[in-house]
Structures are given as C-alpha cells and as structure tokens.
Write an enzyme that holds these catalytic residues in place. Structure first.
Site, PDB file in Angstrom:
ATOM      1  N   SER A 137     -48.086  81.379  31.932  1.00  0.00           N
ATOM      2  CA  SER A 137     -48.183  80.500  32.809  1.00  0.00           C
ATOM      3  C   SER A 137     -48.628  79.412  32.537  1.00  0.00           C
ATOM      4  CB  SER A 137     -48.368  81.134  34.163  1.00  0.00           C
ATOM      5  OG  SER A 137     -49.975  81.381  34.120  1.00  0.00           O
TER       6      SER A 137
ATOM      7  N   TYR B 275     -41.676  89.080  38.928  1.00  0.00           N
ATOM      8  CA  TYR B 275     -41.230  89.360  37.699  1.00  0.00           C
ATOM      9  C   TYR B 275     -39.697  89.871  37.960  1.00  0.00           C
ATOM     10  CZ  TYR B 275     -45.210  88.791  35.000  1.00  0.00           C
ATOM     11  OH  TYR B 275     -46.214  88.408  34.107  1.00  0.00           O
TER      12      TYR B 275
ATOM     13  N   HIS C 196     -49.274  92.515  30.261  1.00  0.00           N
ATOM     14  CA  HIS C 196     -50.637  91.927  30.980  1.00  0.00           C
ATOM     15  C   HIS C 196     -52.314  92.338  31.022  1.00  0.00           C
ATOM     16  CE1 HIS C 196     -51.396  89.160  34.552  1.00  0.00           C
ATOM     17  NE2 HIS C 196     -51.004  88.776  34.385  1.00  0.00           N
ATOM     18  N   GLY C 197     -52.390  91.248  30.870  1.00  0.00           N
ATOM     19  CA  GLY C 197     -54.467  91.778  31.072  1.00  0.00           C
ATOM     20  C   GLY C 197     -54.447  92.175  32.160  1.00  0.00           C
TER      21      GLY C 197
ATOM     22  N   ASP D 253     -56.327  91.741  33.975  1.00  0.00           N
ATOM     23  CA  ASP D 253     -57.435  91.574  35.840  1.00  0.00           C
ATOM     24  C   ASP D 253     -56.205  90.409  37.037  1.00  0.00           C
ATOM     25  OD1 ASP D 253     -55.914  89.908  33.814  1.00  0.00           O
ATOM     26  OD2 ASP D 253     -56.428  87.836  34.083  1.00  0.00           O
TER      27      ASP D 253
ATOM     28  N   GLN E 160     -53.053  88.203  42.716  1.00  0.00           N
ATOM     29  CA  GLN E 160     -52.397  88.426  41.739  1.00  0.00           C
ATOM     30  C   GLN E 160     -51.289  90.150  42.111  1.00  0.00           C
ATOM     31  OE1 GLN E 160     -50.887  86.801  37.377  1.00  0.00           O
ATOM     32  NE2 GLN E 160     -53.122  86.511  37.485  1.00  0.00           N
TER      33      GLN E 160
ATOM     34  N   ASP F 150     -55.876  54.287  66.126  1.00  0.00           N
ATOM     35  CA  ASP F 150     -55.415  53.626  64.858  1.00  0.00           C
ATOM     36  C   ASP F 150     -54.533  52.518  64.381  1.00  0.00           C
ATOM     37  OD1 ASP F 150     -53.822  54.239  62.633  1.00  0.00           O
ATOM     38  OD2 ASP F 150     -52.149  55.481  63.399  1.00  0.00           O
TER      39      ASP F 150
HETATM   40  C1  SPV Z   1     -50.625  58.339  60.191  1.00  0.00           C
HETATM   41  O1  SPV Z   1     -50.366  59.701  60.138  1.00  0.00           O
HETATM   42  O2  SPV Z   1     -50.776  58.018  60.480  1.00  0.00           O
HETATM   43  C2  SPV Z   1     -48.764  57.870  60.214  1.00  0.00           C
HETATM   44  C3  SPV Z   1     -48.160  58.621  60.566  1.00  0.00           C
HETATM   45  O3  SPV Z   1     -48.586  56.770  59.748  1.00  0.00           O
HETATM   46  S1  SPV Z   1     -47.709  58.773  62.212  1.00  0.00           S
HETATM   47  O4  SPV Z   1     -48.304  58.637  63.025  1.00  0.00           O
HETATM   48  O5  SPV Z   1     -46.604  59.727  62.206  1.00  0.00           O
HETATM   49  O6  SPV Z   1     -47.079  57.367  62.472  1.00  0.00           O
HETATM   50 MG    MG Z   2     -50.805  55.558  60.462  1.00  0.00          MG
END
Ligand code: SPV
Ligand code: MG
Length: 669
Positions: free
Chosen positions: A247, A313, A327-328, A330, A336, A442
């Site tokens: 990986s 796998y 494989h190791g 670990d 894993q 907000d």
């Molecule tokens: C936020 O997470 O502030 C967003 C997404 O703007 S929403 O709340 O859905 O508007």
């Molecule tokens: Mg937002």
C-alpha cells in the site's frame, strides 16, 4: 549473529563435478551455485558477517565470493590439512572469530529454501534442522531426540532418531560449550571425526532442540544424483506463485529487503493498492496508482505487478491462486486482523500458504513515516488533495468539524466493513456549527478572523483537506481577501451561497425572509475570487439556494450554468426537503448538460440517500454538515441535567468517556 559455512572438504563423491572447483560452486539453477544461494539468503535474512572455512581450491572460492560482491563481510579461514582432517579442525581454526557470538552453522553443500533459514533464525532456541517426514537415511545425519531435545547426532543412530540436516542455530552460551569441546577434541588430535561427536559429548550441557522442516527443501548434495533431485526441487520452488500487496507509495530499504526475501520464495507478483483503496486506508496516496505500479515493477525480483482494488485480498487471490502470500506479522492484530483472517480462509480454499515475516520496527523508517504524515498537513500539500481525491475517488465525503477535537474525530474515525476501511475524506468547516459552538446565530455574526482561528485550531491537529463554509462570501471586495487567506492557510475549497442581505441558515427556508443574490452580482463575486487565488488547487464552489427559496428547478439550473461560466470550480445544490426528488431532479438535469463540474450536496434533510446512490447519479462531494454538533449537544445536556438532578456526578459517569480515554484521545505530538 555470524554465519559459519563449512567448505573445506573435497567433495569426492561428486565425481567430475568437483575436479576443477570446490563442491559449493556447483550450480543448482542457472547462475545460482550452492554457495551463492546460501549467501544471498543469509544477506536477505539480515546476516552481515560470514565465516567460510576453505580447503580444497580455496583461491577459486575466495575469488568467487569477491565476484558475488554481496553486502556481507566474509572471513576466510583456511584449513591446509583439509585432505587428512574433517571440518572439526576447520572450526577449531576459526574459533577466535566465532567465539562470543550467536552462530548459524551450515555445511557448504546444504541447499534449503528461504523459509527454512527463516525458521532456524527465528527460533529463540539453539536448534538443528530435522525432518519428521523424511525416511531415516542410511549414510546421512540422524538426530536422537529425547524429551524434546537432541541428545546425539551422527550417522550411526537409528533408535529414537529423525533425519537431520547440518543446519544449526547456536545461541552464544550453547555454542561456547560445543566449541570448547571441539577445541578439546582437536587438542587430543581427534581431528578426523565429525564436530558433532564433540557435541554428543556435551549435549547434556548444550540444550539443542529439533526444528522440524518437515517436507520443505533442506538437503545436502553429496552425489550427482543428489544434485539432480535438488536442482529439480529448486526449479519447482522458483516456479511457485508468490503474492504480496503493497500500500506504500514510497520505498525504503526495509521494503526492498522484504521484496527480495519474498522473491526468494518463488515468482513474485506484487499487488498495488488502487488509489481509492489507499485513500480509504492511509488517507492519501502521495503517488498515483500508475506511478506506484511502475515503481514496483522496476524492482529486481518482481515478476509481475497487478492492481488490488480493495484492502481485501480475496478477489486477487481467487483469480491468481498464488501458492504463497507474504506479509509482515504485524497484521495479526489491529485493524488489519480481519483482512488477514480472510486471506487465511481464501488460501485454505485451494491449499495456498501464508508466510509471515517478522515485522521489525526501525527508528529510521518510523521517522520517515512521521515525516510523510507531517507533509500531508503542510498547506501546499493539503490544499491540493481535495482536487486529487475527486479525481481518484469520484465521490468524496466530508464531515463537519468546528474545533480541534471534532477535527480529530473527523481525522481518525475509521470503520472496517467487508474488507474495506471507511473514513471521511475531508472536513467541512460549517458556519452553523462554528457559530453554534460559540453560542451565536448562524448569520455571519462570527467574523472571518474568528472563523480562521477555528480553521487554524483544526489544521494544527489534522491532515485532511478542509472545505470552508464561506456563507455569502460578503462583498466581492472582501471575498478576495477571504480567498487569499484560506488558500494561504491550506484550505482546499470555499463554498459561497448566492444570498445577500441579512443571511440566515438555509434550513429555515422561506419561514424567514431570505434574499437571493442576483445572478450578475454573484457571478462577479465568483470571478473576483477566481482572479484572486494563486493556484488552481484552491476551489471555489458556488452554492445555489433556488430550491431552498422555492424558485424552482429552472432557476437553479440557469444559475448553475452562469456560475460555472463565471469560473466556479464546483456547484453545491441545497434543499431542505426530506424527499430527495428535487435534489435528484437537479443532479440529473445538470449532469445531462455538464458531465464534469463537481457537484456537492448536503444531505441533512434528505438523509436517507446513501453515498452509493449519490455517486451513481453523478454527485461528487457529500457533506455531513452538522451531525457532530447535533449529537454532541443532547449528550452534553443530559450530563448537565443528570448532575443537577442527583446533586453529584456519579450517575453521570456512565454517560461519560473514561478520563483515561479522553486523555489518550489527544496524541502528544
Ligand atoms: C452549514 O453547515 O453551516 C451550512 C449547511 O451552511 S446548512 O446548515 O444546511 O445551511
Ligand atoms: Mg453555513
């Protein structure tokens, strides 16, 4: 630990084959002699010092070793009396270099498979290779085993005996007892017997256990017939299919050593994890699949390179049916473990075998790993990873983070399911959650300086790409500064919504007055942002509020067209309906006309839709915008209420993470 190879003998029974060279230079495969095979395996196993006793044609042997030019310090100890003495005397001559160390001892005509040497070296005990499945040989060594330890070794024993091969691991203390006895034998001029006679005299003080190699290759070549049998065996081993999955996207000497060792087990095919699988497991491949494949293919000893699409796998094993998977060790624990268990199950379906090499921690490699992880979090690197992930995975998931601790949850939470590891690809720096964490609405009240501080808190402790909720982006003149600051910090994408005036959260919909920005003004803002950024790594995403404000599909679509034309790198379409049909309708219609521009959705209301459904439709980013805040808040309220109700904290303990775990949650560096 030193290796001791006994090569003084004449090898008379080989006939013409040893007329002009010592027996150990006999080829068992094209370009591979008994000696080169032994030395390469010793070097691969990490042995650095080898003592070779010489006798017959010593100069040829020494020159040959120089020609091999292996990363081994080889000491030659010559036994001039090789014709009249046995190797007990050669060992005695080499005693000064051999004292005070663990020793792996082998006869110079012994051919074995890498697995056998590994088992001998890995045995913590002093041991001798024996085979419980071979019939007792007439002329060769047998070991008498009592109470799990070897009592005597010789060709004459037939009771309580097993076939034995002169391949030993000798721990320093046991070796000292044996070596001292060898010296005593030689002092009495008993130089024609086997060194094992000296062992037999002190076996009660020198604890040696039998190490059963069963039917694996471990055989001496004494005659041309032996050579034929062993060469055929070596050919068969070389044609075994060996599979190993990598990986990693950078190589250090530890990887090369393990590849070389695996290559000694047969024809080695390397499975290289697909970008998607690496991204789900190690967060982010520094090098894309194509380059990792080329890199692996260029390593000597690698016969073939194939893609392994998942951490599991199973598909590749059922298709390629390798005899051996390497494989190791670990992966016996940790995340894993289930993958290993599945490998064991699938191998059992057709009789394949798992070989696990001991995993060795090396401070240098750990330091390299740490540096690689640190690089992931550097701004220049982190910024571009979102675009790259979109290219690699098609669908990227992000979860909200509003603090260092939620950043750590977004960074570290993983789930293993059906052989795949799932984790979030990115973080969403939600305005709603950032404001809520500060107890504020907000409404763009939390200013950019404070929002950047949150970005910084998260960046300090995480490495994943960040998508920043830029609200309306403010005035175009201000937005360009926001773009530059975010880009400089290493944020990958800013999403701005096409609203204007007093911004409120979209999930209020039309319950409160919200005003959508004019197409022209919003396009001008996008274009200003695009001009302001310094790199195309930084993405500007235009968020369309038409469905939130019930303006209809056509309005949303025409805005999407205009925003893309103005330079938006991605489009976010939002809806507050539980029923996802309006989102689906938009995505389908948009994808018909624009197959390329990434589409972002925030399924808070339409949470029933799965990531696979979104992906099938052509969505590229799914943002889980507020779930950590929403789940954390009631948990905190319950805890507070419980303390108030009981006037103590005890009843609340069961609701809480134990102190020890919360301490461990935060890594120290
Ligand atoms: C936020 O997470 O502030 C967003 C997404 O703007 S929403 O709340 O859905 O508007
Ligand atoms: Mg937002």
């Amino acid at each position: 630990m030193k290796a001791l190879i006994l090569n003084s003998g004449l090898g008379r029974r080989m006939g013409v084959l040893t007329c002009e060279q010592p027996k150990c230079l006999t080829e068992v495969a094209p370009g591979e002699t008994i000696l080169s095979r032994q030395l390469l395996m010793l070097a691969d196993a990490g042995i650095r010092e080898v003592v070779i006793t010489t006798g017959y044609r010593a100069t040829d042997l020494e020159e040959y070793c120089r020609f091999l030019d292996l990363p081994l310090q080889v000491h030659f100890v010559h036994n001039p009396d090789y014709e009249s003495t046995n190797y007990i005397w050669s060992i005695c001559l080499a005693r000064d270099i051999l004292a005070d160390d663990d020793v792996v001892l082998m006869h110079g005509d012994l051919v074995f498979e890498a697995d056998v040497l590994d088992a001998v070296l890995a045995s913590g005990d002093t041991c001798m290779a024996v085979s419980s499945t071979l019939p007792l040989p007439q002329k060769d060594f047998k070991a008498v085993v009592r109470d799990g330890r070897i009592q005597s070794i010789g060709i004459q024993f037939f009771d309580d005996a097993v076939a034995a091969q002169p391949l030993y691991r000798l721990n320093r203390a046991d070796w000292k007892v044996w070596l001292d006895e060898i010296v005593r034998f030689c002092a009495r001029d008993e130089k024609r017997c086997y060194a094992e006679n000296a062992f037999n005299a002190v076996s009660d003080r020198c604890r040696m256990v039998p190490l059963d190699v069963a039917d694996r290759l471990c055989a001496e070549i004494d005659t041309p017939e032996d050579l034929e049998t062993v060469s055929a065996w070596v050919r068969e081993l070389a044609s075994r299919k060996v599979y190993m999955c990598f990986s990693t996207d950078y190589l250090h000497s530890g990887h090369i050593a393990i590849i070389r060792k695996a290559g000694r087990l047969g024809r080695l095919t390397i499975g290289v994890l697909s970008d998607e699988a690496v991204a789900s497991y190690r967060r982010f491949p520094m090098m894309p699949f194509r380059e990792r494949k080329e890199l692996m293919g260029s390593i000597s000893g690698v016969a073939d390179v194939v893609e392994q699409k998942t951490l599991s796998y199973a598909d590749n094993l059922r298709r390629l049916k390798p005899d051996i998977v390497v494989h190791g060790d670990d992966w016996r624990d940790g995340f894993q473990k289930p993958i290993r268990e599945e490998v064991v199950r699938v191998l059992a379906e057709y009789g394949g075998k798992l070989v696990e090499f001991p995993y060795s921690r090396d401070a240098r490699y750990e330091e390299m790993d740490k540096r690689r992880r640190a690089e992931l979090s550097m701004p220049d690197f982190r910024r571009g990873r979102l675009r790259k992930l979109l290219g690699m995975k098609g669908l990227v998931t992000a979860i909200e983070a509003h603090s260092g601790i939620t950043g750590l949850i977004a960074e570290n939470t993983t789930v293993l399911q059906d052989g795949k590891t799932f984790q979030f690809d990115a973080m969403w720096l939600s305005s709603l959650c950032d404001s809520t964490a500060k107890g504020k609405p907000d409404t763009e009240l939390v200013d950019m300086t404070s929002r950047f501080r949150t970005v910084d808190d998260i960046m300090e402790v995480t490495t994943k790409p960040i998508i920043f909720d830029g609200d309306t982006g403010g005035q175009a003149e201000h937005f360009i500064y926001t773009v530059r600051s975010l880009e400089r910090m290493g944020v990958s994408m800013v999403i701005i919504e096409d609203k204007t005036g007093h911004k409120v959260n979209s999930l209020f919909g039309t319950e409160v007055p919200q005003q959508q920005e004019s197409v022209e003004a919003f396009c001008a803002k996008i274009a200003a942002g695009v001009r302001a950024r310094k790199t195309s790594d930084f993405m500007i995403c235009a968020r369309i509020e038409s469905l939130i404000l019930e303006k209809g599909q056509e309005d949303a679509l025409s805005r999407a067209r205009a925003y893309v034309a103005a330079g938006a790198d991605a489009i976010m379409i939002h809806s507050r309906k539980k029923d996802p049909s309006e989102i689906f309708a938009f995505v389908r219609a948009f994808r018909r006309e624009d197959p390329a521009t990434p589409l972002v959705v925030v399924p808070t209301a339409f949470s029933s839709v799965t990531e696979d459904e979104f992906k099938a439709m052509g969505v590229n980013v799914v943002i889980y915008a507020n779930q950590l805040t929403r789940s954390g808040f009631p948990a905190m309220q319950n805890a507070a209420r419980s303390i108030l109700e009981h006037h103590r904290a005890q009843e609340c303990d069961s609701l809480c993470l134990p102190i020890k775990e919360i301490i461990n949650l935060i890594p120290e560096d």
